[in-house]
Design a protein around this motif. Sequence first.
Motif, PDB file in Angstrom:
ATOM      1  N   UNK A  98     -13.104  -5.120 -14.311  1.00  0.00           N
ATOM      2  CA  UNK A  98     -12.539  -5.715 -13.099  1.00  0.00           C
ATOM      3  C   UNK A  98     -13.551  -6.654 -12.436  1.00  0.00           C
ATOM      4  N   UNK A  99     -13.075  -7.810 -12.005  1.00  0.00           N
ATOM      5  CA  UNK A  99     -13.933  -8.790 -11.346  1.00  0.00           C
ATOM      6  C   UNK A  99     -14.062  -8.468  -9.867  1.00  0.00           C
ATOM      7  N   UNK A 100     -15.266  -8.611  -9.337  1.00  0.00           N
ATOM      8  CA  UNK A 100     -15.468  -8.407  -7.899  1.00  0.00           C
ATOM      9  C   UNK A 100     -15.094  -9.654  -7.106  1.00  0.00           C
ATOM     10  N   UNK A 101     -14.956 -10.797  -7.773  1.00  0.00           N
ATOM     11  CA  UNK A 101     -14.561 -12.027  -7.087  1.00  0.00           C
ATOM     12  C   UNK A 101     -13.084 -11.955  -6.709  1.00  0.00           C
ATOM     13  N   UNK A 102     -12.240 -11.703  -7.697  1.00  0.00           N
ATOM     14  CA  UNK A 102     -10.819 -11.482  -7.430  1.00  0.00           C
ATOM     15  C   UNK A 102     -10.231 -10.601  -8.530  1.00  0.00           C
ATOM     16  N   UNK A 103      -9.531  -9.559  -8.115  1.00  0.00           N
ATOM     17  CA  UNK A 103      -8.670  -8.849  -9.049  1.00  0.00           C
ATOM     18  C   UNK A 103      -7.453  -8.346  -8.267  1.00  0.00           C
ATOM     19  N   UNK A 104      -6.329  -8.432  -8.911  1.00  0.00           N
ATOM     20  CA  UNK A 104      -5.044  -8.190  -8.253  1.00  0.00           C
ATOM     21  C   UNK A 104      -4.949  -6.788  -7.670  1.00  0.00           C
ATOM     22  N   UNK A 105      -5.489  -5.796  -8.369  1.00  0.00           N
ATOM     23  CA  UNK A 105      -5.371  -4.409  -7.929  1.00  0.00           C
ATOM     24  C   UNK A 105      -6.123  -4.175  -6.622  1.00  0.00           C
ATOM     25  N   UNK A 106      -7.361  -4.643  -6.536  1.00  0.00           N
ATOM     26  CA  UNK A 106      -8.134  -4.476  -5.298  1.00  0.00           C
ATOM     27  C   UNK A 106      -7.484  -5.232  -4.143  1.00  0.00           C
ATOM     28  N   UNK A 107      -6.993  -6.435  -4.416  1.00  0.00           N
ATOM     29  CA  UNK A 107      -6.374  -7.238  -3.365  1.00  0.00           C
ATOM     30  C   UNK A 107      -5.149  -6.548  -2.788  1.00  0.00           C
ATOM     31  N   UNK A 108      -4.345  -5.938  -3.667  1.00  0.00           N
ATOM     32  CA  UNK A 108      -3.089  -5.322  -3.239  1.00  0.00           C
ATOM     33  C   UNK A 108      -3.304  -4.194  -2.233  1.00  0.00           C
ATOM     34  N   UNK A 109      -4.455  -3.536  -2.286  1.00  0.00           N
ATOM     35  CA  UNK A 109      -4.737  -2.418  -1.389  1.00  0.00           C
ATOM     36  C   UNK A 109      -4.844  -2.863   0.065  1.00  0.00           C
ATOM     37  N   UNK A 110      -5.042  -4.156   0.302  1.00  0.00           N
ATOM     38  CA  UNK A 110      -5.316  -4.633   1.661  1.00  0.00           C
ATOM     39  C   UNK A 110      -4.204  -5.497   2.259  1.00  0.00           C
ATOM     40  N   UNK A 111      -3.163  -5.792   1.506  1.00  0.00           N
ATOM     41  CA  UNK A 111      -2.219  -6.819   1.929  1.00  0.00           C
ATOM     42  C   UNK A 111      -1.031  -6.319   2.737  1.00  0.00           C
ATOM     43  N   UNK A 112      -0.818  -5.009   2.800  1.00  0.00           N
ATOM     44  CA  UNK A 112       0.409  -4.490   3.413  1.00  0.00           C
ATOM     45  C   UNK A 112       0.530  -4.841   4.897  1.00  0.00           C
ATOM     46  N   UNK A 113      -0.583  -5.026   5.593  1.00  0.00           N
ATOM     47  CA  UNK A 113      -0.535  -5.289   7.032  1.00  0.00           C
ATOM     48  C   UNK A 113      -0.836  -6.751   7.376  1.00  0.00           C
ATOM     49  N   UNK A 114      -0.894  -7.579   6.356  1.00  0.00           N
ATOM     50  CA  UNK A 114      -1.277  -8.968   6.578  1.00  0.00           C
ATOM     51  C   UNK A 114      -0.262  -9.704   7.444  1.00  0.00           C
ATOM     52  N   UNK A 115       1.017  -9.427   7.233  1.00  0.00           N
ATOM     53  CA  UNK A 115       2.064 -10.148   7.954  1.00  0.00           C
ATOM     54  C   UNK A 115       2.060  -9.938   9.449  1.00  0.00           C
ATOM     55  N   UNK A 116       1.446  -8.840   9.911  1.00  0.00           N
ATOM     56  CA  UNK A 116       1.432  -8.550  11.346  1.00  0.00           C
ATOM     57  C   UNK A 116       0.077  -8.830  11.999  1.00  0.00           C
ATOM     58  N   UNK A 117      -0.822  -9.487  11.271  1.00  0.00           N
ATOM     59  CA  UNK A 117      -2.135  -9.771  11.865  1.00  0.00           C
ATOM     60  C   UNK A 117      -1.948 -10.737  13.044  1.00  0.00           C
ATOM     61  N   UNK A 118      -2.589 -10.465  14.189  1.00  0.00           N
ATOM     62  CA  UNK A 118      -2.269 -11.204  15.418  1.00  0.00           C
ATOM     63  C   UNK A 118      -2.954 -12.561  15.578  1.00  0.00           C
ATOM     64  N   UNK A 119      -3.532 -13.110  14.522  1.00  0.00           N
ATOM     65  CA  UNK A 119      -4.087 -14.454  14.568  1.00  0.00           C
ATOM     66  C   UNK A 119      -3.414 -15.315  13.500  1.00  0.00           C
ATOM     67  N   UNK A 120      -3.191 -16.610  13.773  1.00  0.00           N
ATOM     68  CA  UNK A 120      -2.774 -17.501  12.690  1.00  0.00           C
ATOM     69  C   UNK A 120      -3.906 -17.583  11.667  1.00  0.00           C
TER      70      UNK A 120
END
Length: 336
Positions: free
Chosen positions: A197-219
């Motif tokens: 797994x790459x530490x620069x980008x890998x889909x599995x690690x990224x997916x763990x953090x994206x569930x709350x992205x849509x409600x982040x209170x900054x553009x």
Amino acid sequence: MRSWCVLSFFLFALISCKHKEDPQAAFYYWKTIYQTNSVQKDLLNKTGNNKLYLRFFDVTWDEHKHDVKPNAVVHINESLTGLRVIPVIFISNRVFERIAFSGADSLAKKCHDLVSILAAKANCSVQSVQIDCDWTESTKEKYFSFLKFFKAFSRHSVQATIRLHQVKYRERTGVPPVDKGVLMFYNMGKITAGGTASSIYNEKDAARYLSRLGSYPLPLDVALPLFSWVIQSRDGKLIQIYSKITCNELKDQRYFGALKDGFRAKKSLFLKGVYIKANDNFKPEKTNADILKKAADQLSDQLPSLKNRTIIYYELANINLPEFTSETLNKVTNSF
């Protein structure tokens, strides 16, 4: 029947345009000496719309003087005429671990003054400034105080970089008091000596953090990687990360042998000033056009719509030009 076809057409157009909010591309430039070649200039013009996030300086902590200091201040060796320049200040989190809360205002004033001096010297008009700091729960109060003071001194729009963990755990890390965030969609995994797994980008690690992205209170604008590196390890322990050593050099069979996920040194040698001991392992982590498009597709599905979102590519000074053409980067940008 005709009215149904017309309605279907507009529904299709609406769905197709969910993320098509006229995204704009831009580039980071992170080297200490700003000087571009003709190919970089052409890429900045055709892809980046002449929008440049130029690192002006770092702020670090001087352990001997027990004080903050500017470091790696940029030297601008060519005209910035025609470019829309956003100065970037990188501040080590160590600074906010060390300074007193009461020191946030003086640090903000020093940073503002140095940005003004460098911008005036380069005959550069500043409309916005980006602050890059990987703050933590323990430093957020000092950092956020600094941001408030900096905005008051500069009277410009202020942006702050946002890491994925700061999106997911915002109740602990807080939300910075700025006009806009820039989501750093790279360096998301743990850097290890082994594994695939790459530490620069890998889909599995990224997916763990994206569930709350849509409600982040900054553009949120987005930063995407254009870089690759190799990880050097010795006896299973991480030694260093190098961007200046390439896979082509590691494929030289006189000095290296191939492993399942990297290379091993056959003998001790120096390569580009790096000491390599016999049996040292090198694990390449690469970003190419396919990986970049995959990252963009994964992220664009989770982001709320934002008109004129800027996609910032890191970075122009060390870009692999044959891999990342204007056509490739425009295609990635239009994913948003």
